[in-house]
Design an enzyme around this catalytic site. Structure first.
Site, PDB file in Angstrom:
ATOM      1  N   GLY A   1      65.731  65.498  40.477  1.00  0.00           N
ATOM      2  CA  GLY A   1      64.956  66.647  40.009  1.00  0.00           C
ATOM      3  C   GLY A   1      65.824  67.889  39.957  1.00  0.00           C
ATOM      4  O   GLY A   1      66.908  67.922  40.556  1.00  0.00           O
ATOM      5  N   CYS A  55      69.347  60.953  44.081  1.00  0.00           N
ATOM      6  CA  CYS A  55      69.753  62.359  43.911  1.00  0.00           C
ATOM      7  C   CYS A  55      68.833  63.304  44.714  1.00  0.00           C
ATOM      8  O   CYS A  55      68.865  63.282  45.929  1.00  0.00           O
ATOM      9  CB  CYS A  55      69.793  62.694  42.424  1.00  0.00           C
ATOM     10  SG  CYS A  55      70.697  64.212  42.091  1.00  0.00           S
ATOM     11  N   TYR A  56      67.988  64.066  44.056  1.00  0.00           N
ATOM     12  CA  TYR A  56      67.066  64.939  44.786  1.00  0.00           C
ATOM     13  C   TYR A  56      66.249  64.112  45.785  1.00  0.00           C
ATOM     14  O   TYR A  56      65.979  64.544  46.908  1.00  0.00           O
ATOM     15  CB  TYR A  56      66.139  65.660  43.798  1.00  0.00           C
ATOM     16  CG  TYR A  56      65.176  66.636  44.441  1.00  0.00           C
ATOM     17  CD1 TYR A  56      65.543  67.951  44.663  1.00  0.00           C
ATOM     18  CD2 TYR A  56      63.893  66.233  44.829  1.00  0.00           C
ATOM     19  CE1 TYR A  56      64.663  68.854  45.259  1.00  0.00           C
ATOM     20  CE2 TYR A  56      63.013  67.122  45.421  1.00  0.00           C
ATOM     21  CZ  TYR A  56      63.401  68.434  45.629  1.00  0.00           C
ATOM     22  OH  TYR A  56      62.534  69.318  46.212  1.00  0.00           O
ATOM     23  N   HIS A  98      73.144  58.546  39.936  1.00  0.00           N
ATOM     24  CA  HIS A  98      72.017  58.033  39.137  1.00  0.00           C
ATOM     25  C   HIS A  98      72.264  56.598  38.667  1.00  0.00           C
ATOM     26  O   HIS A  98      72.904  56.391  37.643  1.00  0.00           O
ATOM     27  CB  HIS A  98      71.790  58.936  37.919  1.00  0.00           C
ATOM     28  CG  HIS A  98      71.234  60.272  38.289  1.00  0.00           C
ATOM     29  ND1 HIS A  98      69.874  60.492  38.415  1.00  0.00           N
ATOM     30  CD2 HIS A  98      71.837  61.447  38.569  1.00  0.00           C
ATOM     31  CE1 HIS A  98      69.675  61.754  38.758  1.00  0.00           C
ATOM     32  NE2 HIS A  98      70.848  62.352  38.861  1.00  0.00           N
ATOM     33  N   GLU A 129      70.250  54.691  37.257  1.00  0.00           N
ATOM     34  CA  GLU A 129      69.472  54.419  36.039  1.00  0.00           C
ATOM     35  C   GLU A 129      70.198  54.832  34.770  1.00  0.00           C
ATOM     36  O   GLU A 129      69.824  54.438  33.669  1.00  0.00           O
ATOM     37  CB  GLU A 129      68.108  55.134  36.122  1.00  0.00           C
ATOM     38  CG  GLU A 129      68.128  56.660  36.012  1.00  0.00           C
ATOM     39  CD  GLU A 129      68.464  57.389  37.327  1.00  0.00           C
ATOM     40  OE1 GLU A 129      69.070  56.761  38.224  1.00  0.00           O
ATOM     41  OE2 GLU A 129      68.147  58.578  37.432  1.00  0.00           O
ATOM     42  N   ASP A 168      53.570  50.707  15.600  1.00  0.00           N
ATOM     43  CA  ASP A 168      52.611  50.861  16.701  1.00  0.00           C
ATOM     44  C   ASP A 168      51.189  50.492  16.283  1.00  0.00           C
ATOM     45  O   ASP A 168      50.506  49.740  16.970  1.00  0.00           O
ATOM     46  CB  ASP A 168      52.613  52.300  17.244  1.00  0.00           C
ATOM     47  CG  ASP A 168      53.974  52.685  17.778  1.00  0.00           C
ATOM     48  OD1 ASP A 168      54.800  51.784  17.973  1.00  0.00           O
ATOM     49  OD2 ASP A 168      54.210  53.895  17.978  1.00  0.00           O
ATOM     50  N   LYS A 223      58.175  52.126  23.559  1.00  0.00           N
ATOM     51  CA  LYS A 223      58.209  51.696  22.166  1.00  0.00           C
ATOM     52  C   LYS A 223      58.840  50.299  21.977  1.00  0.00           C
ATOM     53  O   LYS A 223      58.330  49.480  21.227  1.00  0.00           O
ATOM     54  CB  LYS A 223      58.982  52.738  21.346  1.00  0.00           C
ATOM     55  CG  LYS A 223      59.012  52.439  19.880  1.00  0.00           C
ATOM     56  CD  LYS A 223      58.550  53.611  19.061  1.00  0.00           C
ATOM     57  CE  LYS A 223      58.407  53.204  17.625  1.00  0.00           C
ATOM     58  NZ  LYS A 223      57.296  53.872  16.988  1.00  0.00           N
TER      59      LYS A 223
END
Ligand code: XMP
Length: 512
Positions: free
Chosen positions: A56, A84-85, A171, A173, A229, A368
């Site tokens: 964050g 992290c945060y 991170h 991710e 979609d 998506k």
């Protein structure tokens, strides 16, 4: 599932994406979510198996920085990973010490693993990771041990193995972190004991009963555009609720050449009968003389709702194609009220239906690419699943300035030449989105021996993953040359063809 508590990092969505890629269902909640709220989301057969605290933008050293209570976390009795945060917060809550870093580590940083950890199983001792932090943990809480340190001597990972609390300053991710996926896999599989069996097939299984119950004996109206979609959603819903689904295709008059026939034909081939409403005159009348792009969008949005709502009976449900990124407000540090983004099509009429329990959003937990996967599982052909995105306001935002029949006809012809050529030469499936734009100014040309004065069209083709950022497609000169010649030859109103070589950012994909 793994619950992700969002402290506002720009990468929070990526944590969920990565986990789902490895077959672990995860959802993002604002950091100050209640336990009840989490449980109301959890699919009945699943439960919370792990918690991740995201990064964050705040500093835990600030007095009002976002926080969560230890009791809240511990009550779940599941492993915790702080990123992290998230790491800094856990260390602060557990009695560690934090300081503003001397080195503000941003970008690539090398780290060294200094003690054994389940989190780094199968990961080499030295890896390059993605960092973005201003504060660092300078003293760990008592029960914690250091697992990795960076080149600058900063604690990059620490853990309290007994209480199953794991922390990383970097991170995992983010794509740039080496072995990031392995680290998340280790957390999910080795530490949380999950088995990675979540898939879109599971999604179908879980959701079916829920949708059936929600719908009951009501009819479900939905607008279809022929895009990925709405097509996947129509096929999915029609398999669950059969002819209680009423798909409506509104011709706004802002469609591409022969698009209405093509879309209706596509649905027919999928066994779905679409109700067709031709409202083109109404739309074009409402847009007459309007030049401002946002004004155009507003008029089109309002008109669309007006037309669609004529077909919704007292008790009908309206199904919407809201996707997960529309639902997540990543900057949830602003507090719970800001956590659910007001989706762009959530106008007054739709909010009213929502209050009455008449809105169905079957894909609101899907990304998506998961919708596309679901489309494949449902047997929708690639030809339909690989269609380029087309904006709701259609050609109205690709005609700069005011919209009229003449300009629409010119643009349709140009767009068709471009797209047909892309398909014929095998480029259509390689690029992310391609289209033509008609400018409002004219330019001089020479046709035969005569001076001509005509329209300028722009060809735009971009490569992208999600439309958030994009680069212009490096289409071969010969190909562009062929398309430009064909346009000038066949569309007499056009004197000039230009190719847009701006990326996003700084430009946007569309011109308006
Ligand atoms: P931009 O122009 O914002 O486009 O870089 C990103 C993606 O969004 C599509 N787009 C829209 N889609 N309504 C839509 O449904 C809109 O008003 C709209 N504006 C842009 C655009 O085609 C691209 O895929």
């Amino acid at each position: 599932m793994i619950v992700i508590l969002d402290f506002g990092s720009q990468y929070t969505q990526l944590i969920a994406r990565r986990l789902r890629e490895i077959g672990v269902y995860s959802e993002i909640f604002p950091y100050n979510v209640s336990k009840n709220e989490i449980h109301s989301h959890v699919f009945s057969v699943d439960k919370v198996e792990g918690i991740i605290l995201s990064g964050g933008p705040s500093s835990v050293l600030e007095p009002d920085s976002p926080t969560v209570s230890l009791e809240f976390l511990e009550e779940f009795g599941v492993p915790i990973l702080g990123i992290c945060y998230g790491m800094q917060l856990i260390c602060k809550l557990k009695g560690g010490k934090l300081e503003k870093s001397k080195f503000r580590e941003y970008g690539y940083t090398e780290l060294e693993i200094v003690s054994n950890s389940k989190l780094f199983r199968g990961v080499p001792n030295s890896i390059v990771v993605w960092m973005s932090h201003g504060d660092s943990v300078v003293k760990l809480p008592d029960s914690f041990k250091t697992v990795a340190i960076t080149r600058n001597g900063i604690i990059a990972s620490a853990e309290d193995e007994k209480n199953k609390i794991f922390c990383v300053q970097f991170h995992p991710e983010v794509f740039h972190t080496q072995y990031g996926k392995e680290i998340l896999k280790n957390f999910a599989f080795e530490i949380c004991n999950l088995n990675g069996n979540w898939s879109v097939e599971k999604f179908i299984e879980y959701n079916e009963k829920e949708i059936k119950n929600f719908v009951g004996d009501r009819d479900v109206v939905m607008a279809v555009s022929g895009g990925v979609d709405s097509t996947v959603m129509a096929v999915y819903l029609s398999k669950i609720i059969g002819n209680k689904l009423i798909p409506i295709f509104v011709n706004t008059g802002l469609l591409r050449m022969n698009e209405e026939e093509e879309v209706i034909e596509n649905f027919k081939s999928l066994g779905i009968k679409v109700r067709y409403i031709d409202a083109s005159e109404e739309f074009l009348y409402a847009l007459k003389g309007i030049k401002d792009p946002e004004e155009k969008r507003k008029i089109i949005g309002r008109k669309f709702v007006e037309v669609l709502f004529k077909d919704i009976k007292e008790s009908d449900i309206l199904a919407q194609g809201t996707l997960y990124p529309d639902v997540i407000e990543t900057s949830s540090v602003k507090g719970p009220s800001a956590t659910i983004k007001t989706h762009h099509n959530r106008v007054k009429e739709i909010r009213q239906l929502e209050k009455e329990g008449r809105i169905l959003e079957p894909f609101k937990f899907l990304f998506k690419d998961e919708v596309r996967k679901l489309g494949k599982v449902l047997g929708i052909p690639d030809r339909i699943l690989n269609r380029h995105p087309f904006p709701g306001p259609g050609l109205a935002v690709r005609i700069i300035g005011d919209v009229n029949y003449e300009k629409l006809n010119i643009l349709r012809k140009v767009d068709k030449i471009f797209i047909d050529n892309l398909k014929n030469e095998g480029f259509y499936d390689k690029v992310w989105q391609s289209f033509a734009v008609l400018l409002s100014d004219k330019a001089v040309g020479v046709m035969g021996d005569e001076r001509s004065y005509g329209y300028v069209v722009v060809l735009r083709s971009v490569d992208s993953v999600d439309g958030m950022t994009a680069d212009w497609s490096r289409l071969p000169y010969d190909f562009l040359n062929k398309v430009a010649n064909e346009i000038i030859r066949e569309v007499h109103e056009v004197t000039r063809v230009v190719y847009d070589i701006t990326s996003k950012p700084p430009a946007t994909i569309e011109w308006e």
